[in-house]
Write a protein that holds these residues in place. Structure first.
Motif, PDB file in Angstrom:
ATOM      1  N   ILE A   4       0.851  -1.200   0.000  1.00 27.21           N
ATOM      2  CA  ILE A   4       0.000   0.000   0.000  1.00 27.21           C
ATOM      3  C   ILE A   4       0.885   1.248   0.000  1.00 27.21           C
ATOM      4  O   ILE A   4       1.884   1.305   0.722  1.00 27.21           O
TER       5      ILE A   4
ATOM      6  N   VAL B 249      -5.903   3.371   4.523  1.00 31.02           N
ATOM      7  CA  VAL B 249      -4.982   2.221   4.545  1.00 31.02           C
ATOM      8  C   VAL B 249      -5.709   1.003   5.115  1.00 31.02           C
ATOM      9  O   VAL B 249      -5.665  -0.093   4.547  1.00 31.02           O
TER      10      VAL B 249
ATOM     11  N   THR C 292      -0.874  -1.771  10.886  1.00 30.41           N
ATOM     12  CA  THR C 292       0.113  -2.733  10.372  1.00 30.41           C
ATOM     13  C   THR C 292       0.579  -3.748  11.413  1.00 30.41           C
ATOM     14  O   THR C 292       0.654  -4.942  11.126  1.00 30.41           O
TER      15      THR C 292
ATOM     16  N   THR D 106      -1.701  -8.174   1.816  1.00 24.61           N
ATOM     17  CA  THR D 106      -0.894  -6.974   2.105  1.00 24.61           C
ATOM     18  C   THR D 106       0.331  -7.357   2.930  1.00 24.61           C
ATOM     19  O   THR D 106       0.212  -7.939   3.999  1.00 24.61           O
TER      20      THR D 106
ATOM     21  N   LEU E 199       5.863  -1.630   8.010  1.00 24.25           N
ATOM     22  CA  LEU E 199       5.707  -0.214   7.667  1.00 24.25           C
ATOM     23  C   LEU E 199       7.073   0.331   7.253  1.00 24.25           C
ATOM     24  O   LEU E 199       8.002   0.388   8.056  1.00 24.25           O
TER      25      LEU E 199
ATOM     26  N   LEU F  95      -0.868   4.476  11.760  1.00 29.72           N
ATOM     27  CA  LEU F  95      -0.524   3.479  10.733  1.00 29.72           C
ATOM     28  C   LEU F  95      -0.066   2.184  11.393  1.00 29.72           C
ATOM     29  O   LEU F  95      -0.413   1.085  10.949  1.00 29.72           O
TER      30      LEU F  95
ATOM     31  N   VAL G 218       3.394  -1.456   3.886  1.00 27.28           N
ATOM     32  CA  VAL G 218       2.849  -0.125   3.598  1.00 27.28           C
ATOM     33  C   VAL G 218       4.052   0.806   3.471  1.00 27.28           C
ATOM     34  O   VAL G 218       4.935   0.787   4.329  1.00 27.28           O
TER      35      VAL G 218
ATOM     36  N   CYS H 168      -3.713   4.540  -2.111  1.00 28.06           N
ATOM     37  CA  CYS H 168      -4.628   5.082  -1.112  1.00 28.06           C
ATOM     38  C   CYS H 168      -4.656   6.595  -1.226  1.00 28.06           C
ATOM     39  O   CYS H 168      -3.683   7.211  -1.667  1.00 28.06           O
TER      40      CYS H 168
ATOM     41  N   ALA I 128       4.898   4.482   3.740  1.00 27.56           N
ATOM     42  CA  ALA I 128       4.336   5.755   4.186  1.00 27.56           C
ATOM     43  C   ALA I 128       5.326   6.861   3.855  1.00 27.56           C
ATOM     44  O   ALA I 128       6.468   6.837   4.312  1.00 27.56           O
TER      45      ALA I 128
ATOM     46  N   VAL J 185      -6.373  -2.811   3.209  1.00 28.64           N
ATOM     47  CA  VAL J 185      -5.654  -4.025   3.603  1.00 28.64           C
ATOM     48  C   VAL J 185      -6.414  -5.273   3.160  1.00 28.64           C
ATOM     49  O   VAL J 185      -7.638  -5.341   3.284  1.00 28.64           O
TER      50      VAL J 185
END
Ligand SMILES: Cc1ncc(COP(=O)(O)O)c(C=O)c1O
Length: 375
Positions: free
Chosen positions: A86, A123, A153, A131, A160, A149, A134, A109, A136, A127
């Motif tokens: 993501i 986010v 996660t 997934t 992450l 976040l 992510v 996203c 970020a 998912v």
């Protein structure tokens, strides 16, 4: 060039130029004279150690760019076909490419209308069982909402990864970008807080991941292994020592560069913060930005579109840039029905004002006067 001078074109205010001084030149020339010019040796190791320590992390693995740092980070997570990653649609194409290069599927996203960073609720909604990560992005130097976040996660075993390419020195609850756990990827392109010319670094405090990153960046060759013995598919992403010498020299002045960027942001906030139709990136409580770029959203109340404003002040010798073109609006994306209204709005109305290390108070005052039509 004199100490502290830049490559600026006379009179024109550029968005961001590096400030290179005699110490920077001396560092590069001394490294050249030492014979360590490639991607090994004391300058590379020194830059990795010094930058990671400055961030508050244990390890730094230097790379050839922020783009290759992102690819390396995702490769070190062993992501591949069938995995989903993501990312915000409002970002640079490097993030999208990194996901594609490891063979995983990018899942876009939308962003938050206030911070312009990845929206944790979006986010959560994106998912799936596939997934794995992510990415970020700390957009324009503002740390994303790491805690929200993480709530998405951590409980699901999703990694992450922070794209901190623009966020050197930004803090989240007192901790600098790079020290927030997991992996953080930095860029040292010429317009960043400090530059190597081209360069990047993955910063982490995880010993095992650091070793994997180091091997993969060196053609997947284990440290101490027999010459020409490789375990798998790796890359040559090693930062050249000449670039590391410049980065390490710049690092000694990073606090003054950060102070300049913050001063510029404060000047814009003071001079433009109450102009109808102009909105700056929100600064949530407990967060500081590197203010890599001062972006402004221009709406109808300003009386001029972002594009027209850019053209008008451009004629007065002031450069600007649009915001990132969202990924789902890129030509390569095709004509899908995907809609991310906040990112689309920012992509259409956003304008980056001059923000670089080279600016003086007078330059920023000139930009402010030009924006409000007193230039
Ligand atoms: C958010 C973000 N990620 C990644 C990158 C890629 O860095 P580089 O240009 O060093 O490849 C950039 C570069 O500007 C960036 O802004």
């Amino acid at each position: 060039m004199d100490v502290g001078s830049t490559a600026r074109t006379a009179g024109r205010i550029r968005v961001a130029e590096p400030v290179l001084d005699a110490e920077d030149r001396r560092a590069v020339i001394e490294t050249l004279a030492s014979g360590w010019v490639s991607g090994y040796g004391p300058e590379v190791e020194g830059f990795e150690r010094d930058f990671a320590a400055w961030c508050g992390a244990t390890h730094g693995v230097a790379t050839t760019s922020g783009t290759t740092a992102l690819h390396l980070a995702l490769a070190a997570l062993d992501l591949g076909p069938g995995d989903e990653v993501i990312l915000p649609t409002l970002t640079i194409v490097s993030v999208w490419n990194a996901v594609r290069l490891v063979g995983a599927t990018p899942v876009l996203c939308d962003v938050d209308p206030g911070t312009w960073n990845l929206d944790p609720d979006a986010v959560e909604a994106a998912v799936t069982a596939r997934t794995r990560a992510v990415v970020a992005v700390h957009l324009y130097g503002l740390p994303c909402d790491v805690e929200a976040l993480r709530a998405v996660t951590d409980t699901r075993g999703i990694t992450l990864v922070k794209d901190a390419a623009e966020a050197h020195g930004a803090t989240y609850r007192g901790a600098r970008a790079g020290s927030l756990g997991g992996l953080a990827c930095f860029s040292f392109f010429a317009n960043k807080l400090i530059t190597c010319g081209e360069g990047g670094m993955v910063v982490t405090s995880d010993d095992g991941v650091a070793e994997r990153l180091r091997d993969l960046a060196d053609l997947d060759r284990r440290r101490g292994a027999r010459a020409y013995e490789h375990r798998g598919l790796g890359f040559n992403y090693r930062m050249p020592a000449l670039a590391a010498a410049l980065g390490r020299s710049q690092l000694r002045r990073i606090d003054s560069f950060l102070a300049r960027r913050r001063r510029t942001a404060a000047q814009y906030a003071h001079g433009l913060g109450s102009v109808p139709g102009l909105t700056f990136q929100a600064l949530p409580h407990g967060v500081t930005s590197s203010h890599w770029m001062c972006g402004v959203r221009v709406d109808e109340a300003f009386g001029e579109t972002a594009e027209r404003l850019a053209r008008r002040i451009g004629e007065e010798g002031i450069d600007t840039r649009p915001f990132f073109l969202p990924m789902h609006r890129q030509p390569f994306f095709g004509s899908g029905k995907d809609s991310f209204p906040v990112a689309e709005d920012l992509g259409d109305r956003g304008l980056l004002l001059p923000s670089g290390n080279q600016l003086t108070d007078d330059d920023v005052a000139r930009v402010i006067a030009a924006v409000i039509g007193e230039g």
